[in-house]
Design a protein around this motif. Sequence first.
Motif, PDB file in Angstrom:
ATOM      1  N   GLU A 185      -4.151 -81.816  76.106  1.00  0.00           N
ATOM      2  CA  GLU A 185      -4.576 -81.023  74.948  1.00  0.00           C
ATOM      3  C   GLU A 185      -3.406 -80.484  74.127  1.00  0.00           C
ATOM      4  O   GLU A 185      -3.495 -80.387  72.903  1.00  0.00           O
ATOM      5  CB  GLU A 185      -5.456 -79.851  75.408  1.00  0.00           C
ATOM      6  N   ARG A 186      -2.299 -80.147  74.807  1.00  0.00           N
ATOM      7  CA  ARG A 186      -1.210 -79.468  74.104  1.00  0.00           C
ATOM      8  C   ARG A 186       0.139 -80.162  74.198  1.00  0.00           C
ATOM      9  O   ARG A 186       1.113 -79.728  73.581  1.00  0.00           O
ATOM     10  CB  ARG A 186      -1.081 -78.037  74.637  1.00  0.00           C
ATOM     11  N   GLY A 187       0.203 -81.225  74.986  1.00  0.00           N
ATOM     12  CA  GLY A 187       1.476 -81.906  75.159  1.00  0.00           C
ATOM     13  C   GLY A 187       2.355 -81.169  76.164  1.00  0.00           C
ATOM     14  O   GLY A 187       1.905 -80.229  76.820  1.00  0.00           O
ATOM     15  N   TRP A 188       3.615 -81.600  76.260  1.00  0.00           N
ATOM     16  CA  TRP A 188       4.554 -80.997  77.223  1.00  0.00           C
ATOM     17  C   TRP A 188       5.129 -79.726  76.594  1.00  0.00           C
ATOM     18  O   TRP A 188       6.184 -79.765  75.964  1.00  0.00           O
ATOM     19  CB  TRP A 188       5.660 -81.989  77.571  1.00  0.00           C
ATOM     20  N   VAL A 189       4.436 -78.609  76.788  1.00  0.00           N
ATOM     21  CA  VAL A 189       4.851 -77.363  76.138  1.00  0.00           C
ATOM     22  C   VAL A 189       6.217 -76.901  76.665  1.00  0.00           C
ATOM     23  O   VAL A 189       6.486 -76.959  77.869  1.00  0.00           O
ATOM     24  CB  VAL A 189       3.806 -76.241  76.343  1.00  0.00           C
ATOM     25  N   GLY A 190       7.060 -76.450  75.755  1.00  0.00           N
ATOM     26  CA  GLY A 190       8.419 -76.064  76.109  1.00  0.00           C
ATOM     27  C   GLY A 190       8.525 -74.648  76.627  1.00  0.00           C
ATOM     28  O   GLY A 190       7.567 -73.868  76.593  1.00  0.00           O
ATOM     29  N   LYS A 191       9.729 -74.290  77.077  1.00  0.00           N
ATOM     30  CA  LYS A 191       9.963 -72.947  77.617  1.00  0.00           C
ATOM     31  C   LYS A 191       9.860 -71.883  76.537  1.00  0.00           C
ATOM     32  O   LYS A 191       9.670 -70.710  76.844  1.00  0.00           O
ATOM     33  CB  LYS A 191      11.314 -72.874  78.320  1.00  0.00           C
ATOM     34  N   THR A 201       6.837 -75.839  85.952  1.00  0.00           N
ATOM     35  CA  THR A 201       5.610 -76.111  86.704  1.00  0.00           C
ATOM     36  C   THR A 201       4.985 -77.438  86.306  1.00  0.00           C
ATOM     37  O   THR A 201       4.462 -78.174  87.156  1.00  0.00           O
ATOM     38  CB  THR A 201       4.599 -74.969  86.507  1.00  0.00           C
ATOM     39  N   LEU A 202       5.028 -77.762  85.018  1.00  0.00           N
ATOM     40  CA  LEU A 202       4.470 -79.034  84.550  1.00  0.00           C
ATOM     41  C   LEU A 202       5.128 -80.197  85.284  1.00  0.00           C
ATOM     42  O   LEU A 202       4.451 -81.110  85.764  1.00  0.00           O
ATOM     43  CB  LEU A 202       4.687 -79.182  83.038  1.00  0.00           C
ATOM     44  N   LYS A 222       9.737 -87.846  78.716  1.00  0.00           N
ATOM     45  CA  LYS A 222      10.928 -88.379  78.047  1.00  0.00           C
ATOM     46  C   LYS A 222      11.006 -87.874  76.613  1.00  0.00           C
ATOM     47  O   LYS A 222      12.070 -87.466  76.133  1.00  0.00           O
ATOM     48  CB  LYS A 222      10.906 -89.905  78.066  1.00  0.00           C
ATOM     49  N   ASP A 223       9.888 -87.910  75.925  1.00  0.00           N
ATOM     50  CA  ASP A 223       9.829 -87.425  74.542  1.00  0.00           C
ATOM     51  C   ASP A 223      10.105 -85.924  74.484  1.00  0.00           C
ATOM     52  O   ASP A 223      10.786 -85.443  73.572  1.00  0.00           O
ATOM     53  CB  ASP A 223       8.458 -87.738  73.946  1.00  0.00           C
ATOM     54  N   ALA A 224       9.596 -85.185  75.495  1.00  0.00           N
ATOM     55  CA  ALA A 224       9.810 -83.737  75.541  1.00  0.00           C
ATOM     56  C   ALA A 224      11.291 -83.413  75.736  1.00  0.00           C
ATOM     57  O   ALA A 224      11.804 -82.450  75.153  1.00  0.00           O
ATOM     58  CB  ALA A 224       8.980 -83.121  76.666  1.00  0.00           C
ATOM     59  N   LYS A 226      13.813 -85.211  74.694  1.00  0.00           N
ATOM     60  CA  LYS A 226      14.466 -85.467  73.402  1.00  0.00           C
ATOM     61  C   LYS A 226      14.284 -84.295  72.441  1.00  0.00           C
ATOM     62  O   LYS A 226      15.164 -83.990  71.639  1.00  0.00           O
ATOM     63  CB  LYS A 226      13.892 -86.740  72.769  1.00  0.00           C
ATOM     64  N   LYS A 227      13.133 -83.619  72.555  1.00  0.00           N
ATOM     65  CA  LYS A 227      12.832 -82.489  71.664  1.00  0.00           C
ATOM     66  C   LYS A 227      13.319 -81.151  72.225  1.00  0.00           C
ATOM     67  O   LYS A 227      13.143 -80.113  71.590  1.00  0.00           O
ATOM     68  CB  LYS A 227      11.320 -82.416  71.427  1.00  0.00           C
ATOM     69  N   GLY A 228      13.898 -81.189  73.434  1.00  0.00           N
ATOM     70  CA  GLY A 228      14.372 -79.957  74.051  1.00  0.00           C
ATOM     71  C   GLY A 228      13.291 -79.175  74.756  1.00  0.00           C
ATOM     72  O   GLY A 228      13.460 -77.993  75.067  1.00  0.00           O
ATOM     73  N   ASN A 229      12.150 -79.824  75.033  1.00  0.00           N
ATOM     74  CA  ASN A 229      11.016 -79.142  75.662  1.00  0.00           C
ATOM     75  C   ASN A 229      10.876 -79.431  77.154  1.00  0.00           C
ATOM     76  O   ASN A 229       9.882 -79.036  77.770  1.00  0.00           O
ATOM     77  CB  ASN A 229       9.709 -79.517  74.953  1.00  0.00           C
ATOM     78  N   ALA A 230      11.836 -80.131  77.735  1.00  0.00           N
ATOM     79  CA  ALA A 230      11.816 -80.400  79.178  1.00  0.00           C
ATOM     80  C   ALA A 230      13.252 -80.572  79.656  1.00  0.00           C
ATOM     81  O   ALA A 230      14.157 -80.865  78.868  1.00  0.00           O
ATOM     82  CB  ALA A 230      10.985 -81.649  79.496  1.00  0.00           C
ATOM     83  N   ASN A 231      13.450 -80.393  80.957  1.00  0.00           N
ATOM     84  CA  ASN A 231      14.779 -80.430  81.551  1.00  0.00           C
ATOM     85  C   ASN A 231      15.199 -81.876  81.864  1.00  0.00           C
ATOM     86  O   ASN A 231      14.484 -82.574  82.577  1.00  0.00           O
ATOM     87  CB  ASN A 231      14.750 -79.588  82.838  1.00  0.00           C
ATOM     88  N   PRO A 232      16.357 -82.329  81.374  1.00  0.00           N
ATOM     89  CA  PRO A 232      16.810 -83.705  81.636  1.00  0.00           C
ATOM     90  C   PRO A 232      16.982 -83.993  83.132  1.00  0.00           C
ATOM     91  O   PRO A 232      16.726 -85.103  83.581  1.00  0.00           O
ATOM     92  CB  PRO A 232      18.165 -83.772  80.914  1.00  0.00           C
TER      93      PRO A 232
END
Length: 318
Positions: A185-191, A201-202, A222-224, A226-232
């Motif tokens: 519904e919301r995608g990989w929501v960032g911190k 948690t995601l 992977k896309d998140a 690139k956008k800074g919304n997930a930890n590499p």
Amino acid sequence: MKKLSVIFFILGCFSIQAQSYKNFVQKADSCYRAKDFKSSVWYYEKAFKIEHKSSSNLYNAACSAALNSDNKKAFTWLDLAIDNGYENIAHIKIDSDLKPLHEKKEWEKTIDKLQKKLEILGANYDKVLEKELLQIYTEDQEIRGEFMNVYKAPKPDKKKIDSIGKIMNKKDSINLIKVMKILDERGWVGKNVVGTQGNQTLFLVIQHSDLKYQQKYLPMMKDAVKKGNANPGNLAYLEDRVSLREGKRQIYGSQSAKNKATNKWYISPMIDPDNVDKRRAEVGLGPIAEYAAKMNIEWNLENYKKELPELEKLENIK
């Protein structure tokens, strides 16, 4: 020339200090794993005389101190960990290492300090979603803590392992349904929306899910990144797990396995072992030797390359 000599001397001192700090922390971690908490505290003290800026090292030191019944040091280091960026309130509440501190008057003060800090940081967070994800984190990690306590016991109780394993699988299934709904519904929501721990948690829930769900959400993560919304670094762990499950070699060496014949743990097969540290550095992970040490795995690059064909057979790598 004299000025340059002074500069090189100063830089050399900094390099030596950094290495000493690193060595002391590694020894402290090793003592912790060996349940020699007194020595672990001693090495952490040595390290912190050089610097005390790493929230993770300060937190780990507090755990060793708590287990060594050194409450004053434990609270001092927890306080410094919070000052230096520690944010995981869900974890600190369930960490069994810190249970000896729960009955102390300073405990509530520590939790209150962290809570107030998080309220300031999260003024613009989605509070409802953040709360839901923190609860999922607690469900995910608490049961795993129970499982590992039984699994790592000197004489593991197979019935208990099986029983807790079933409960863990059930909780994982429930948590996966909740997290899939959020992702769909919301995608990989960032911190910036749910805080560092909510965002983490995601990853944890997907990392603990079946391969088909990992494959489904890997492109989204992977896309998140690139956008800074997930930890590499988290992405590297997920990529490695998916690769191995697909019968391929891992990329970053983040996954390990146990050889049932020798009863020893090893780093699962990976591509181009000679350059693994370069790949790990690119995603913010430390050297493979440090990771191996934390897993109580003996690491020798040349021996690993010789053993690789046999390891590939053990894990059915194509």
